[in-house]
Write a protein that holds these residues in place. Structure first.
Motif, PDB file in Angstrom:
ATOM      1  N   GLN A  85       7.417  -7.997 -37.475  1.00  0.00           N
ATOM      2  CA  GLN A  85       7.777  -8.035 -36.174  1.00  0.00           C
ATOM      3  C   GLN A  85       7.023  -6.952 -35.523  1.00  0.00           C
ATOM      4  O   GLN A  85       6.574  -7.117 -34.504  1.00  0.00           O
TER       5      GLN A  85
ATOM      6  N   ARG B  40       3.394  -8.255 -34.807  1.00  0.00           N
ATOM      7  CA  ARG B  40       3.183  -9.261 -33.701  1.00  0.00           C
ATOM      8  C   ARG B  40       3.398  -8.622 -32.343  1.00  0.00           C
ATOM      9  O   ARG B  40       2.948  -8.934 -31.497  1.00  0.00           O
ATOM     10  N   GLU B  41       4.312  -7.543 -32.359  1.00  0.00           N
ATOM     11  CA  GLU B  41       4.602  -6.754 -31.132  1.00  0.00           C
ATOM     12  C   GLU B  41       3.387  -6.131 -30.702  1.00  0.00           C
ATOM     13  O   GLU B  41       3.125  -6.284 -29.529  1.00  0.00           O
TER      14      GLU B  41
END
Length: 118
Positions: free
Chosen positions: A71, A74-75
Motif C-alpha cells: 500500500q 502504491r500510494e
C-alpha cells in the motif's frame, strides 16, 4: 539512504490471468505500461538490452506487478508504472509514468537516470 531498495512497479497485475488481461488490453489498445515496454516488450523472457543494462547497473532493481506492491508503494507511486526508492513505509518516486513513456524503451538511459537519482 544506504538501505534503500529500488523497485519498479508495472501497470499490470501478476500471474497468468493478469498477464493475459494485459496482453488482451494491449492488443485492443486499452492497456499500456511503459515499464513493460522497456523491460520485456513482447518477449516474455525479457529484452536483451534490458538484461545487459541491468547487469552493469550499480544497484539492484526489483520489478513487481501492481497487485504485489505494498500500500505504501502504491500510494507513493501515484500513477503507474513508476520506479521507487525506499524501504518499509517510506518510498519516493525516482521515475514517474510520464518519464518512463518518454524513454521509449531505452534501457540504458533509464538505468542511468535511476542511478543519478538514488
Amino acid at each position: 539512504m544506504k538501505d534503500e531498495q529500488v523497485v519498479g512497479i508495472y501497470n499490470a497485475d501478476g500471474g497468468w490471468r493478469g498477464e493475459l488481461r494485459y496482453a488482451l488490453g494491449l492488443i485492443s489498445g486499452g492497456e499500456h505500461c511503459a515499464l513493460c515496454d522497456i523491460t520485456h516488450g513482447w518477449n516474455p523472457l525479457g529484452r536483451r538490452d534490458w538484461k545487459r543494462a541491468c547487469s552493469v547497473a550499480p544497484f539492484d532493481l526489483q520489478l513487481i506487478h501492481r497487485d504485489r506492491a505494498s500500500q505504501a508503494q502504491r500510494e507513493a507511486a501515484g500513477t503507474l508504472p513508476a520506479v521507487l526508492a525506499g524501504a518499509d513505509d517510506a518510498w519516493r518516486v525516482l521515475v514517474d509514468a510520464g518519464e518512463l513513456d518518454r524513454w521509449n524503451g531505452d534501457a540504458e538511459a533509464l538505468i542511468a537516470l535511476i542511478e543519478s537519482r538514488i
